[in-house]
Design a protein around this motif. Structure first.
Motif, mmCIF file in Angstrom:
data_model
loop_
_atom_site.group_PDB
_atom_site.id
_atom_site.type_symbol
_atom_site.label_atom_id
_atom_site.label_comp_id
_atom_site.label_asym_id
_atom_site.label_seq_id
_atom_site.Cartn_x
_atom_site.Cartn_y
_atom_site.Cartn_z
ATOM 1 N N ILE A 115 19.716 -8.576 51.490
ATOM 2 C CA ILE A 115 20.290 -9.936 51.632
ATOM 3 C C ILE A 115 20.967 -10.418 50.529
ATOM 4 O O ILE A 115 20.941 -10.263 49.520
ATOM 5 N N GLY A 116 21.298 -11.677 51.372
ATOM 6 C CA GLY A 116 22.946 -12.109 49.636
ATOM 7 C C GLY A 116 23.028 -13.469 50.489
ATOM 8 O O GLY A 116 22.333 -14.167 50.795
ATOM 9 N N PRO A 117 24.615 -13.802 49.963
ATOM 10 C CA PRO A 117 24.351 -15.553 50.020
ATOM 11 C C PRO A 117 25.159 -15.421 50.998
ATOM 12 O O PRO A 117 26.118 -14.615 52.044
ATOM 13 N N GLY A 118 25.393 -16.434 52.122
ATOM 14 C CA GLY A 118 25.559 -16.993 53.432
ATOM 15 C C GLY A 118 27.356 -17.514 53.030
ATOM 16 O O GLY A 118 27.324 -17.663 51.804
ATOM 17 N N ASP A 119 27.598 -17.945 53.554
ATOM 18 C CA ASP A 119 29.138 -18.408 53.919
ATOM 19 C C ASP A 119 29.122 -19.967 52.743
ATOM 20 O O ASP A 119 30.202 -20.467 52.418
ATOM 21 N N SER A 120 27.668 -20.508 53.228
ATOM 22 C CA SER A 120 27.496 -21.766 52.150
ATOM 23 C C SER A 120 26.463 -21.276 50.696
ATOM 24 O O SER A 120 26.111 -22.723 50.055
ATOM 25 N N GLY A 121 26.627 -20.370 50.707
ATOM 26 C CA GLY A 121 25.320 -20.278 49.234
ATOM 27 C C GLY A 121 23.886 -19.838 49.985
ATOM 28 O O GLY A 121 22.904 -19.316 48.891
ATOM 29 N N GLU A 122 23.865 -19.789 51.073
ATOM 30 C CA GLU A 122 22.617 -19.639 51.810
ATOM 31 C C GLU A 122 22.090 -17.889 51.998
ATOM 32 O O GLU A 122 23.305 -17.559 51.820
ATOM 33 N N PRO A 123 20.544 -18.058 51.702
ATOM 34 C CA PRO A 123 20.298 -16.382 51.705
ATOM 35 C C PRO A 123 20.570 -16.039 53.653
ATOM 36 O O PRO A 123 19.657 -16.973 54.570
ATOM 37 N N GLN A 140 14.321 -14.847 64.697
ATOM 38 C CA GLN A 140 12.927 -15.484 64.112
ATOM 39 C C GLN A 140 11.707 -15.326 64.428
ATOM 40 O O GLN A 140 10.238 -15.487 64.718
ATOM 41 N N GLU A 141 11.673 -14.889 65.994
ATOM 42 C CA GLU A 141 10.351 -14.497 67.151
ATOM 43 C C GLU A 141 9.812 -13.331 66.310
ATOM 44 O O GLU A 141 8.459 -13.503 66.636
ATOM 45 N N THR A 142 10.350 -12.846 65.358
ATOM 46 C CA THR A 142 9.798 -11.678 65.156
ATOM 47 C C THR A 142 9.503 -12.014 63.705
ATOM 48 O O THR A 142 7.950 -11.534 62.694
ATOM 49 N N GLY A 143 9.798 -13.340 63.141
ATOM 50 C CA GLY A 143 8.847 -13.801 61.665
ATOM 51 C C GLY A 143 10.065 -13.968 60.422
ATOM 52 O O GLY A 143 9.688 -14.374 59.527
ATOM 53 N N PHE A 144 11.805 -13.454 60.930
ATOM 54 C CA PHE A 144 12.247 -13.951 59.742
ATOM 55 C C PHE A 144 12.761 -15.510 59.755
ATOM 56 O O PHE A 144 12.444 -15.955 60.813
ATOM 57 N N LYS A 145 12.801 -15.555 58.278
ATOM 58 C CA LYS A 145 13.006 -17.537 58.582
ATOM 59 C C LYS A 145 14.135 -17.449 57.668
ATOM 60 O O LYS A 145 14.603 -18.144 57.728
ATOM 61 N N VAL A 146 14.998 -16.142 58.084
ATOM 62 C CA VAL A 146 16.510 -16.629 57.130
ATOM 63 C C VAL A 146 17.333 -16.371 58.740
ATOM 64 O O VAL A 146 16.820 -15.145 59.042
ATOM 65 N N PRO A 147 18.417 -16.654 58.880
ATOM 66 C CA PRO A 147 19.719 -16.148 59.569
ATOM 67 C C PRO A 147 20.236 -14.162 59.675
ATOM 68 O O PRO A 147 19.871 -13.920 58.510
ATOM 69 N N VAL A 148 19.820 -13.421 60.850
ATOM 70 C CA VAL A 148 19.995 -12.392 60.358
ATOM 71 C C VAL A 148 21.396 -11.886 61.114
ATOM 72 O O VAL A 148 21.592 -12.181 62.055
ATOM 73 N N ALA A 149 22.466 -10.637 60.944
ATOM 74 C CA ALA A 149 23.075 -10.237 61.852
ATOM 75 C C ALA A 149 22.752 -8.354 61.323
ATOM 76 O O ALA A 149 22.180 -8.399 60.257
ATOM 77 N N ILE A 150 23.545 -7.606 62.589
ATOM 78 C CA ILE A 150 23.625 -6.229 62.288
ATOM 79 C C ILE A 150 24.916 -6.091 62.756
ATOM 80 O O ILE A 150 25.875 -6.788 63.109
ATOM 81 N N THR A 151 25.030 -5.012 61.658
ATOM 82 C CA THR A 151 26.823 -4.772 62.119
ATOM 83 C C THR A 151 27.160 -4.143 63.421
ATOM 84 O O THR A 151 26.246 -3.802 63.594
ATOM 85 N N ALA A 152 28.228 -4.292 63.729
ATOM 86 C CA ALA A 152 28.527 -3.813 65.007
ATOM 87 C C ALA A 152 28.571 -2.813 65.205
ATOM 88 O O ALA A 152 27.805 -2.138 66.386
ATOM 89 N N ASN A 153 28.830 -2.083 64.500
ATOM 90 C CA ASN A 153 28.873 -0.415 64.297
ATOM 91 C C ASN A 153 27.477 -0.164 64.135
ATOM 92 O O ASN A 153 27.100 1.162 65.302
ATOM 93 N N LEU A 154 26.457 -0.656 63.151
ATOM 94 C CA LEU A 154 24.261 -0.057 64.310
ATOM 95 C C LEU A 154 24.857 -0.842 65.526
ATOM 96 O O LEU A 154 23.788 0.339 66.136
ATOM 97 N N TYR A 155 24.534 -1.933 66.068
ATOM 98 C CA TYR A 155 24.699 -2.108 67.349
ATOM 99 C C TYR A 155 25.190 -1.013 68.718
ATOM 100 O O TYR A 155 24.127 -1.191 69.106
#
Length: 128
Positions: free
Chosen positions: A110-118, A31-46
């Protein structure tokens, strides 16, 4: 038999993946970077690239800085060449002394979250 008649045998939610450590929630930093949707990174990449290798943490490399770089590259790439579902970035990571660099192909999907949200997930291609 209609779609509504199928019994779900098992589901694994994004929330569970974050709780289990399969995904790392970076929404606040995103969000500090400008994203308006929830963001996650795979543990492998992280754990392979966002966290600096041993010995580099005090040498100008930090998890916060590396995460910021990936988020910023993703944000800029998405603004420039988003295809509606994903974008590819290739951040350059310092991986050792000398310094030794590694260019890493990453996908932001980008895809649907647990409730269908982006929701956005940043990953290595093998994590898809």
């Amino acid at each position: 038999m209609s779609e509504d008649e199928f019994e779900v045998v098992y589901s694994y939610t994004r929330k569970q993946a974050i709780e289990d450590g399969v995904l790392v929630d970076v929404t606040e930093q995103a969000q500090e970077t400008g994203f308006k949707v929830p963001v996650a990174i795979t543990a492998n990449l992280y754990h392979r690239y966002i966290e600096p290798p041993d010995g580099l943490e005090g040498e100008g490399q930090s998890t916060t800085g590396r995460l910021h770089d990936v988020l910023l590259l993703t944000f800029l790439a998405a603004k420039d060449r988003w295809d509606g579902s994903m974008v590819e970035i290739e951040p350059l990571f310092v991986m050792g002394e000398g310094p030794r660099f590694e260019k890493v192909k990453c996908w932001a999907v980008i895809g649907p979250g647990d409730s269908g949200e982006p929701v956005l997930t940043i990953m290595l291609p093998e994590d898809y």
